[in-house]
Design a protein around this motif. Structure first.
Motif, PDB file in Angstrom:
ATOM      1  N   LEU A 270      42.830  46.263  43.849  1.00  0.00           N
ATOM      2  CA  LEU A 270      42.064  46.544  42.639  1.00  0.00           C
ATOM      3  C   LEU A 270      40.778  47.269  43.017  1.00  0.00           C
ATOM      4  O   LEU A 270      40.198  47.024  44.073  1.00  0.00           O
TER       5      LEU A 270
ATOM      6  N   GLY B 234      41.386  39.665  41.367  1.00  0.00           N
ATOM      7  CA  GLY B 234      42.535  39.436  40.486  1.00  0.00           C
ATOM      8  C   GLY B 234      43.062  38.017  40.540  1.00  0.00           C
ATOM      9  O   GLY B 234      42.511  37.167  41.228  1.00  0.00           O
TER      10      GLY B 234
ATOM     11  N   ARG C  31      38.018  37.565  38.386  1.00  0.00           N
ATOM     12  CA  ARG C  31      38.684  36.517  37.604  1.00  0.00           C
ATOM     13  C   ARG C  31      38.228  35.123  38.026  1.00  0.00           C
ATOM     14  O   ARG C  31      38.080  34.236  37.199  1.00  0.00           O
TER      15      ARG C  31
END
Ligand code: MD6
Ligand code: FE
Length: 221
Positions: A75, A221, A145
């Motif tokens: 990411l 993530g 997250r």
């Protein structure tokens, strides 16, 4: 008379050898921790940047950031008029971000452990490039997250004054000088503290040239 380059070089060589400086309850500066890794890191960094070059991004508020950004890993971090977020594709190429170099991941995992975070599994590395005058305004890293994992930050090139604040933007900040090869690890109760970088002073670093590059690894993530 030694010029600015010689002075900076002397600073890198003479400052305190690898030691752990605590800057928060669960935050540490590991002085010079990355110095033995730099030679292996730089060719990998060049490969990453050839694939996803630095670009200046625009904040949701419409300001162009003075630091230029890139990313590697599963990411990458992006900002544009619609907000801050992590994406699996580089918006510039519409291709996946370059893979995270193994040597970079290894360094970050060992540094995290050194600071007491034993299960760091980074999947994103944001790369910031500062030329003299560039800065980073106070912000929190809160697009990830999970906040249970730390952030590991590696500084290369010109020195910077890092501002380490509290949990409110208006809290008093502490100034921490960061030099070539220093690694900052923070997490736990400090994970959401405000932080920023003062404008980089003019100079030419003997290894990195007239710039500072900062790599921050996270679990996004
Ligand atoms: C910089 N660093 O040092 C910007 N964020 O250029 C960051 O924004 C940062 O160093 C979270 C944790 C460590 C950092
Ligand atoms: Fe940050």
């Amino acid at each position: 008379m030694p010029g600015p380059t010689a002075d900076l070089f002397a600073e890198d060589a003479l400052r305190q050898p690898a030691g752990r400086e605590q800057i928060g309850e669960q935050s540490y500066v590991l002085r010079g921790y990355a110095l033995p890794w730099v030679e292996r890191l730089l060719p990998e960094l060049r490969r990453v940047l050839a694939q996803s070059p630095f670009r200046q991004m625009v904040t949701p508020g419409g300001f162009t950031m003075s630091a230029a950004l890139s990313s590697c890993g599963d990411l990458g971090w992006t900002t544009d008029s619609s907000g801050y977020r992590y994406t699996p594709l580089d918006p510039r190429s519409q291709q996946p971000w370059p893979r995270m170099p193994g040597v970079l991941r290894e360094l970050a995992v060992l540094a995290a452990a050194e600071a007491g975070f034993l299960d760091f599994t980074p999947d994103a590395c944001l790369i910031n490039r500062y030329v003299p005058g560039a800065k980073m305004s106070l912000h929190q890293d809160k697009n990830e997250r999970r906040y249970s994992e730390p952030v590991v930050s590696l500084s290369l090139g010109l020195p910077a004054v890092f501002l380490f604040g509290g949990h409110a933007r208006s809290d008093k900040t502490r100034k921490v000088s960061l030099f070539h090869g220093d690694v900052v690890v923070w997490g736990g109760v400090d994970r959401l503290r405000f932080h920023g970088v003062m404008p980089i002073k003019d100079g030419v670093h003997p290894v990195m040239g007239p710039q500072r590059i900062n790599l921050t690894l996270r679990t996004a993530g």
